[in-house]
Design a protein around this motif. Structure first.
Motif, PDB file in Angstrom:
ATOM      1  N   GLU A  26      39.635  50.148  45.134  1.00 44.97           N
ATOM      2  CA  GLU A  26      39.065  49.731  43.852  1.00 44.97           C
ATOM      3  C   GLU A  26      40.155  49.489  42.823  1.00 44.97           C
ATOM      4  N   GLN A  27      41.178  50.375  42.790  1.00 46.21           N
ATOM      5  CA  GLN A  27      42.282  50.188  41.849  1.00 46.21           C
ATOM      6  C   GLN A  27      43.056  48.924  42.182  1.00 46.21           C
ATOM      7  N   ALA A  28      43.239  48.656  43.469  1.00 41.99           N
ATOM      8  CA  ALA A  28      43.932  47.437  43.874  1.00 41.99           C
ATOM      9  C   ALA A  28      43.147  46.200  43.432  1.00 41.99           C
ATOM     10  N   ARG A  29      41.810  46.250  43.565  1.00 40.23           N
ATOM     11  CA  ARG A  29      40.973  45.143  43.114  1.00 40.23           C
ATOM     12  C   ARG A  29      41.087  44.952  41.610  1.00 40.23           C
ATOM     13  N   LEU A  30      41.093  46.069  40.880  1.00 39.66           N
ATOM     14  CA  LEU A  30      41.201  45.991  39.428  1.00 39.66           C
ATOM     15  C   LEU A  30      42.547  45.413  39.017  1.00 39.66           C
ATOM     16  N   ASP A  31      43.634  45.910  39.629  1.00 36.28           N
ATOM     17  CA  ASP A  31      44.966  45.413  39.292  1.00 36.28           C
ATOM     18  C   ASP A  31      45.076  43.911  39.571  1.00 36.28           C
ATOM     19  N   ALA A  32      44.534  43.497  40.709  1.00 35.85           N
ATOM     20  CA  ALA A  32      44.591  42.073  41.065  1.00 35.85           C
ATOM     21  C   ALA A  32      43.774  41.242  40.089  1.00 35.85           C
ATOM     22  N   LEU A  34      43.045  41.983  36.941  1.00 30.87           N
ATOM     23  CA  LEU A  34      43.733  41.938  35.647  1.00 30.87           C
ATOM     24  C   LEU A  34      44.894  40.950  35.695  1.00 30.87           C
ATOM     25  N   GLU A  35      45.627  40.961  36.797  1.00 39.86           N
ATOM     26  CA  GLU A  35      46.751  40.041  36.953  1.00 39.86           C
ATOM     27  C   GLU A  35      46.271  38.594  36.950  1.00 39.86           C
ATOM     28  N   ALA A  36      45.099  38.367  37.561  1.00 30.68           N
ATOM     29  CA  ALA A  36      44.562  36.997  37.657  1.00 30.68           C
ATOM     30  C   ALA A  36      43.715  36.619  36.443  1.00 30.68           C
ATOM     31  N   ARG A  37      43.577  37.517  35.478  1.00 34.04           N
ATOM     32  CA  ARG A  37      42.734  37.297  34.304  1.00 34.04           C
ATOM     33  C   ARG A  37      41.279  37.068  34.702  1.00 34.04           C
ATOM     34  N   ASP A  38      40.856  37.725  35.760  1.00 36.39           N
ATOM     35  CA  ASP A  38      39.495  37.562  36.261  1.00 36.39           C
ATOM     36  C   ASP A  38      38.623  38.668  35.665  1.00 36.39           C
ATOM     37  N   ALA A  39      38.083  38.398  34.485  1.00 34.76           N
ATOM     38  CA  ALA A  39      37.280  39.397  33.788  1.00 34.76           C
ATOM     39  C   ALA A  39      35.965  39.675  34.500  1.00 34.76           C
ATOM     40  N   ASP A  40      35.440  38.696  35.236  1.00 36.84           N
ATOM     41  CA  ASP A  40      34.172  38.901  35.946  1.00 36.84           C
ATOM     42  C   ASP A  40      34.291  40.001  36.994  1.00 36.84           C
ATOM     43  N   VAL A  41      35.461  40.138  37.598  1.00 39.30           N
ATOM     44  CA  VAL A  41      35.693  41.193  38.580  1.00 39.30           C
ATOM     45  C   VAL A  41      36.139  42.477  37.902  1.00 39.30           C
ATOM     46  N   ALA A  42      37.027  42.367  36.911  1.00 35.37           N
ATOM     47  CA  ALA A  42      37.617  43.555  36.294  1.00 35.37           C
ATOM     48  C   ALA A  42      36.625  44.330  35.436  1.00 35.37           C
ATOM     49  N   LEU A  43      35.788  43.621  34.688  1.00 33.75           N
ATOM     50  CA  LEU A  43      34.938  44.323  33.728  1.00 33.75           C
ATOM     51  C   LEU A  43      33.950  45.293  34.378  1.00 33.75           C
ATOM     52  N   PRO A  44      33.255  44.931  35.451  1.00 38.38           N
ATOM     53  CA  PRO A  44      32.345  45.918  36.068  1.00 38.38           C
ATOM     54  C   PRO A  44      33.057  47.193  36.523  1.00 38.38           C
ATOM     55  N   ILE A  45      34.293  47.064  37.002  1.00 39.92           N
ATOM     56  CA  ILE A  45      35.043  48.256  37.416  1.00 39.92           C
ATOM     57  C   ILE A  45      35.373  49.117  36.205  1.00 39.92           C
ATOM     58  N   LEU A  46      35.797  48.463  35.122  1.00 36.24           N
ATOM     59  CA  LEU A  46      36.133  49.207  33.910  1.00 36.24           C
ATOM     60  C   LEU A  46      34.901  49.880  33.319  1.00 36.24           C
ATOM     61  N   MET A  47      33.763  49.204  33.343  1.00 36.89           N
ATOM     62  CA  MET A  47      32.545  49.793  32.795  1.00 36.89           C
ATOM     63  C   MET A  47      32.083  50.976  33.641  1.00 36.89           C
TER      64      MET A  47
END
Length: 207
Positions: A26-32, A34-47
């Motif tokens: 999950e952290q690897a997905r989040l880091d990737a 964030l690096e790709a500026r893919d908020a659709d993937v990053a935001l659900p993990i952060l929430m």
């Protein structure tokens, strides 16, 4: 540790190279993301990780569920925009708390507040008083108990106490955020803490 350094384990010596620990999926997905500026993937993990913390902070500052929920949603909307914009954020949790703090203050600022006026004698007593155990008392209170007791305080006292003891800001820093003088803020804390202490003690929180 260099690869050729021997590693002692339970008294034995191993010449095996150190093994790098892979990040959690999950952290690897989040880091990737964030690096790709893919908020659709990053935001659900952060929430999933931080929404409860952000909501509770906003709920405590603002004093009710509806405003706490609305402002916490605004915080994550800002996070979505920041990710899309490529903002580099080292400490996401700390960044979210900082955004929550400012959005809560913005919300409170929309309700015009008169400056806090205090007498010189009360200001001197507040400056001379110390509350070394109050932060510990607040830390030891259960979340629901603390919410209930903070709700007994007026809006501005809630805000100052949380900025002082939750965010660990100085009175000078809080003054810059709220517009009240550091001395007036000290008086507000001195007024509010006994009320909060009595409420917590009635609910079984003691030092």
């Amino acid at each position: 540790m260099p690869d050729d350094t021997a590693v002692a384990v339970h008294g034995a010596v191993s010449d095996s190279p150190a093994i790098a620990v892979e990040p959690e999926p999950e952290q690897a997905r989040l880091d990737a993301a964030l690096e790709a500026r893919d908020a659709d993937v990053a935001l659900p993990i952060l929430m999933q990780r931080h929404h409860a913390m952000v909501y509770r902070y906003c709920r405590r500052v603002l004093g009710n569920h509806a405003d706490g929920n609305d402002v916490s949603q605004t915080v994550f909307l800002q996070a979505f925009e920041a990710i899309q914009g490529g903002s580099h954020i080292e400490n996401m949790r700390g960044w979210l708390v900082g955004v929550a703090r400012h959005r809560c203050l913005d919300h409170l600022a929309r309700h015009k507040r008169e400056p806090l006026l205090v007498e010189a004698g009360e200001l001197e007593r507040a400056v001379d008083s110390h509350h070394p155990l109050e932060a510990e008392m607040i830390d030891r209170a259960g979340a629901r108990v603390l919410d209930d007791c903070i709700d007994t305080l007026d809006e501005r006292s809630r805000t100052v106490l949380l900025l002082r003891f939750h965010d660990d800001l100085s009175y000078e820093a809080i003054s810059e955020l709220t517009g009240d003088s550091p001395g007036a803020l000290r008086v507000r804390v001195a007024r509010a803490l006994p009320t909060l202490r009595r409420c917590l003690e009635l609910k079984g929180v003691t030092l």
